[in-house]
Design a protein around this motif. Structure first.
Motif: not given
Length: 230
Positions: A102-113, A125-133, A174-177
């Motif tokens: 599934g998606f946090v951003n619900k508009t992603a479900y509209l991608a096929p259209y 933004a898939s990394v929380r640690d600033a240096e690693r990001k 836990r912090h998955d966006s």
């Protein structure tokens, strides 16, 4: 020697996004395959026109090339591909890290259209640690058509989950966006596995790039050693 197939996610770098996991498993004595799924590891434009069936074909070829007994491990989109393999090929173990059901951003479900009208989708933004990001190797954007293919893959995999009987480990950030907790829970709950485990980490979506990457890799190794001892 037991073997492990490791599958990366959508727009992920096929090697760098997997962090310490491949090395951790090799050092434990496992044979590893980590294929580059079509359109990845080069530039975002190369995802244009790639279908989910293309990703699955490469993943399945890599899986079948490995000796038994074997496990399949997938991150995000790779967790969906891993589930399809687990439902159809019956490996000895399945590990799914933040499976993209599934998606946090619900508009992603509209991608096929909407892919014809909005051709580019922004990366997450898939990394929380600033240096690693700042060092994230993932694509900063991708064709919207690639997101549309992920939506199709979600629809393909969801009804297959109850057919999976292999022992399974499902990991949540836990912090998955990017992928909501409810979708990861649904993946876990629908698995037909009699033996399954669910773990949560203090991380963003890319568990193997964020600050708990070493712990995630070690936990996967330890769990696999209980199922597929070397």
């Amino acid at each position: 020697m037991p073997s492990v197939l490791i599958l990366h996610g959508l727009s992920s770098h096929p090697v760098l996004t997997l962090g310490p996991l491949p090395t951790t498993l090799r050092q434990a004595g496992y044979q590893i395959a980590q294929p580059t799924l079509p359109g990845h590891g080069t530039r975002p434009e190369d995802l244009k026109g790639v279908r989910w069936q293309d990703w699955y074909r490469v993943a399945l070829e890599a899986y079948r090339s490995l000796p038994s007994p074997k496990a399949v491990v997938g991150l995000s989109m790779g967790g969906l591909l891993a589930a399809k393999i687990a439902a159809e090929e019956a490996p000895q173990a399945l590990v799914a890290m933040v499976p993209a059901l599934g998606f946090v951003n619900k508009t992603a479900y509209l991608a096929p259209y909407l892919s014809w009208a909005i051709p580019i989708a922004k990366g997450t933004a898939s990394v929380r640690d600033a240096e690693r990001k700042a060092q994230s190797p993932n694509y900063p954007w991708m064709p919207t058509g690639a997101v549309a293919e992920l939506v199709k893959l979600q629809r393909e995999v969801d009804p297959l989950l109850p057919k999976i009987k292999a022992p399974a480990l499902v990991l949540q950030a836990r912090h998955d966006s990017t992928i909501p907790e409810a979708s990861v829970r649904r993946y876990y709950q629908r698995l037909g596995s009699a033996h399954k485990q669910y773990k949560v980490y203090d991380s963003e979506h890319d568990l193997l790039l964020d600050s708990e990457a070493d712990k995630v890799a070690a936990d996967i190794r330890d769990w696999l050693q209980g199922i597929l001892p070397v």
